[in-house]
Motif scaffolding. Structure first.
Motif, mmCIF file in Angstrom:
data_model
loop_
_atom_site.group_PDB
_atom_site.id
_atom_site.type_symbol
_atom_site.label_atom_id
_atom_site.label_comp_id
_atom_site.label_asym_id
_atom_site.label_seq_id
_atom_site.Cartn_x
_atom_site.Cartn_y
_atom_site.Cartn_z
ATOM 1 N N ASN A 36 11.522 0.959 10.065
ATOM 2 C CA ASN A 36 11.943 0.967 8.666
ATOM 3 C C ASN A 36 12.539 2.318 8.260
ATOM 4 N N LEU A 50 9.397 6.388 -0.374
ATOM 5 C CA LEU A 50 9.947 5.065 -0.064
ATOM 6 C C LEU A 50 8.912 4.168 0.607
ATOM 7 N N ARG A 110 5.630 4.202 0.206
ATOM 8 C CA ARG A 110 4.663 3.719 -0.797
ATOM 9 C C ARG A 110 5.324 2.759 -1.785
ATOM 10 N N LYS A 111 6.515 3.115 -2.261
ATOM 11 C CA LYS A 111 7.206 2.298 -3.275
ATOM 12 C C LYS A 111 7.534 0.898 -2.748
ATOM 13 N N ASN A 112 7.979 0.828 -1.499
ATOM 14 C CA ASN A 112 8.421 -0.450 -0.929
ATOM 15 C C ASN A 112 7.376 -1.097 -0.024
ATOM 16 N N ASN A 113 6.158 -0.577 -0.094
ATOM 17 C CA ASN A 113 5.055 -1.104 0.715
ATOM 18 C C ASN A 113 5.422 -1.135 2.209
ATOM 19 N N LEU A 114 5.956 -0.002 2.682
ATOM 20 C CA LEU A 114 6.381 0.115 4.078
ATOM 21 C C LEU A 114 5.511 1.116 4.847
#
Length: 188
Positions: A2, A51, A53-57
């Motif tokens: 990712n 990114l 944390r925000k996009n659950n990655l």
């Protein structure tokens, strides 16, 4: 892989480029290129975590590699600054010893199926270390290029950042050990 993990890998790739500019001062503008690549690598540290944390990655790879990439970047910078006479060697040794200790904890935890993320103290320590490195690379106390340093407000600010980085290094080590002391006692 990712995007946050790609940013982490990109940060690792930037390290040798940064080091070349730090250690080969004969390159015209070397210090400014070093500053640029260090800042670019440092910014990726913010964005990969944000990114993820925000996009659950959030991945185990990211939890392991992000702090490792930070360690490589900071330790490379401190060693280069030490070799240039800009950072006290004894503080660099303490900081690197802390990083090895934490890495050892992470390896033991990993061996027992646990992934330990960076703590808030560790993140604050990294940010302060990055600011210290940026200030020392810029060397604003020596704008004239005469090589004379050691007085003035800029010098005091640089020294404050160096010693704050040292204090946070020790505090984050103690915090990490206390919070994860069970890792040492865990057996498979």
């Amino acid at each position: 892989m990712n995007l946050p993990n790609k940013l982490t890998v990109f940060r690792v790739i930037l390290i040798p480029v940064f080091v070349v500019f730090m250690l080969v001062p004969d390159i015209p503008g070397a210090k400014w290129y070093a500053l640029f690549f260090f800042c670019l690598a440092s910014v990726t540290d913010f964005f990969d975590g944000y990114l993820a944390r925000k996009n659950n990655l959030v991945t185990d790879f990211g939890k392991f590699m992000d702090p490792l990439a930070d360690k490589l970047l900071i330790c490379s910078a401190l060693i280069a600054l030490c070799s240039n006479g800009r950072f006290p060697a004894w503080i660099v040794i303490i900081i690197i010893a802390r990083e090895f200790t934490i890495s050892g904890f992470r390896l033991i935890a990993s061996d027992n199926g646990r992934v330990i993320s960076a703590s808030m103290w560790g993140k604050v320590k990294t940010v302060i270390q990055m600011f210290a490195v940026i200030m020392l690379i810029m060397d604003l106390n020596n704008v004239s290029g005469t090589g004379t340093t050691g007085d003035g407000v800029i010098y005091v600010i640089e020294q404050c950042f160096i010693y704050l980085a040292l204090v946070l290094t020790v505090v984050s080590l103690i915090d990490y050990i206390v919070k994860n002391r069970d890792v040492i006692n865990t057996t498979k």
